[in-house]
Enzyme design. Structure first.
Site, short mmCIF file in Angstrom:
data_model
loop_
_atom_site.label_atom_id
_atom_site.label_comp_id
_atom_site.label_asym_id
_atom_site.label_seq_id
_atom_site.Cartn_x
_atom_site.Cartn_y
_atom_site.Cartn_z
N SER A 1 0.82 -1.20 0.00
CA SER A 1 0.00 0.00 0.00
C SER A 1 0.86 1.26 0.00
O SER A 1 1.73 1.39 -0.86
CB SER A 1 -0.94 -0.07 1.21
OG SER A 1 -2.05 0.71 0.97
N HIS B 1 -7.53 -5.79 -0.18
CA HIS B 1 -6.30 -5.03 0.03
C HIS B 1 -5.58 -5.58 1.27
O HIS B 1 -6.04 -5.37 2.40
CB HIS B 1 -6.75 -3.58 0.25
CG HIS B 1 -5.65 -2.59 0.37
ND1 HIS B 1 -4.86 -2.22 -0.71
CD2 HIS B 1 -5.19 -1.86 1.42
CE1 HIS B 1 -4.00 -1.31 -0.32
NE2 HIS B 1 -4.17 -1.07 0.98
C1 GTR Z 1 -5.34 4.59 1.60
C2 GTR Z 1 -4.74 5.41 0.50
C3 GTR Z 1 -3.99 4.52 -0.42
C4 GTR Z 1 -3.13 3.49 0.29
C5 GTR Z 1 -3.67 3.06 1.64
C6 GTR Z 1 -2.67 2.48 2.63
O1 GTR Z 1 -6.15 5.31 2.44
O2 GTR Z 1 -5.78 6.07 -0.15
O3 GTR Z 1 -3.23 5.31 -1.32
O4 GTR Z 1 -1.85 3.91 0.41
O5 GTR Z 1 -4.27 4.07 2.32
O6 GTR Z 1 -1.50 2.80 2.65
O7 GTR Z 1 -3.12 1.70 3.46
#
Ligand code: GTR
Length: 434
Positions: A271, A412
């Protein structure tokens, strides 16, 4: 939606926008409809900014790669300083019979301010107990402190300020507590990693810069201000670049650690830390292999597609992640002189793996795949196979050339499925001999 690779028509666009000024950057509802992806033209990795063809490895190395790196530095992540004058390190704990005797666990503090206690990066290192010499390693930052990656009671609680967060129902306070121990262990299969003969090295990402918009008062930024400077200039480093800089400092240390093969360090990040891993690998070519897990916007996903998270949204919600200059591209992605396939290409000819998840539409899986694919011509120019095939693979059908890609089922996250692929990819590239 039509997409193409070509010489970016920035001069034509500039003419058009001079006559019809664009609306101010706006954030729209996130788009999840492939049919609504706008037409776009990607900058060609093998054409220089002034329109010359990149014909051979030398042109790439001496002209095009430095040019692309400079674009990402000045327009997106920001320039970073070199290493501190002196990097002091101290081994703070050592256990040669950790994890039931299968691992050596070591903790090492890196002092980033030459003569002060803070800021400090606390590395947690597991080495396979059965090794007979230096081993290849995975290096990755963690989100919730070293003690969150495994229930091992011997891991010191992270001592820096923590981002208040909720992990699996447990609210973690600003200070690390026992409650956080092992809470993210599903993302860090330590036994599996050392069982395959690799070391694992990790550190809490907030050690170098706590992840909040505090106008760069805490973390490493102030260490490098000029006299009178109070925040980074518009082309100087944001937080992602600071975390990436920290990874380079971890590698400075690993170069001195006899347990790890410094030439075989694979970076891995998930992420926002997947964005960080890519930028760290671009800035520092000592990293042998780079893995970006679900990195999305500002990571592997193409900005021009505006699918899921967009440049405008990421700059608004995380104004500290990128440099000041990046703000101008919110809603104006077509003006970017680069796109994220060029970030992937900066790894060439080193192995790089991009991974997506089906339910992680916010990160634009297709945009992540397309970056990997459109980086391939650079690998071909350098004489190694890039990403095999020319269409997006099915779910759970990994592609592995010197560029790897998969889209797995689920959300995710970093799963065992992901790790199994990364270990196979690392075996293929880091174990093939000198
Ligand atoms: C989210 C963000 C993403 C991603 C994620 C993370 O809120 O929009 O770009 O990086 O966080 O890092 O968990």
């Amino acid at each position: 939606m039509k997409a193409g690779i070509g010489v970016c028509a920035s001069s034509i666009l500039m003419l058009a926008t001079a006559a019809f000024p664009l609306l101010p950057a706006q954030e729209q509802e996130p788009n999840y409809d492939e049919k609504k992806v706008p037409d776009y033209v990607l900058p060609d990795p093998l054409t220089t900014g002034d329109g010359r063809r990149v014909a051979n490895a030398r042109d790439w190395r001496e002209v095009r790669r430095p040019e692309i790196l400079e674009l990402f530095r000045s327009q997106m992540y920001g320039r970073r300083p070199g290493p501190p004058r002196e990097l002091r390190s101290r081994v703070t704990s050592m256990e040669s019979r950790a994890l039931g005797g299968t691992a050596v666990r070591k903790e090492v503090s890196l002092y980033l301010n030459t003569d002060r206690e803070l800021p400090r990066m606390d590395l947690l290192i597991y080495l396979p107990a059965s090794r007979s010499g230096p081993v290849p390693a995975f290096l990755g930052l963690n989100f919730n402190g070293n003690h969150s990656i495994h229930p091992d009671p011997g891991i010191s609680l992270t001592r820096t300020w923590m981002r208040p967060s909720k992990v699996e129902g447990a609210v973690l306070e600003n200070r690390a507590t026992e409650k956080g121990r092992g809470t993210l262990s599903r993302r860090w299969p330590v036994e599996k990693i050392i069982g395959r003969g690799y070391a694992l090295v990790t550190a809490y990402y907030g050690d170098t810069d706590p992840d909040d918009d505090d106008e760069f008062r805490n973390g490493v930024h102030p260490l490098f201000y000029r006299p009178g400077q109070t925040r980074p200039d518009a082309d100087e480093w944001g937080s992602i670049a600071a975390w990436a800089w920290g990874l380079s400092r971890a590698l400075d240390y690993l170069e001195t650690d006899p347990g790890v093969d410094q030439h075989k360090v694979a970076l891995l990040g998930h992420s926002r830390l997947g964005k960080t891993a890519l930028w760290a690998g671009a800035e520092d070519e000592r990293f042998a292999l780079v893995i970006s897990n679900n990195s999305g916007c500002g990571g592997a996903a193409l900005s021009r597609r505006r699918f899921g998270e967009t440049v405008a949204r990421i700059n608004r919600v995380f104004p500290h992640w990128f440099c000041g200059n990046f703000k101008q591209y919110g809603g104006r992605e077509e003006r970017l002189p680069m796109d994220q396939h060029l970030l992937v290409a900066l790894m060439a000819p080193r192995p790089v793996y991009v991974a997506s998840a089906v339910e992680d539409r916010w990160a634009d899986p297709r945009g992540e795949y397309l970056s990997a694919r459109h980086a391939s011509p650079v690998y071909a120019l350098l004489g190694v196979p890039g990403l095999p095939g020319d269409s997006m693979p099915g779910v759970n059908q990994p592609l592995m050339g010197t560029i790897g890609y998969h889209i797995r089922s689920g959300r995710h996250d970093v799963t065992d499925y992901d790790w199994d692929r990364y270990l196979d990819f690392a075996d293929r590239h880091l174990r093939k001999g000198p």
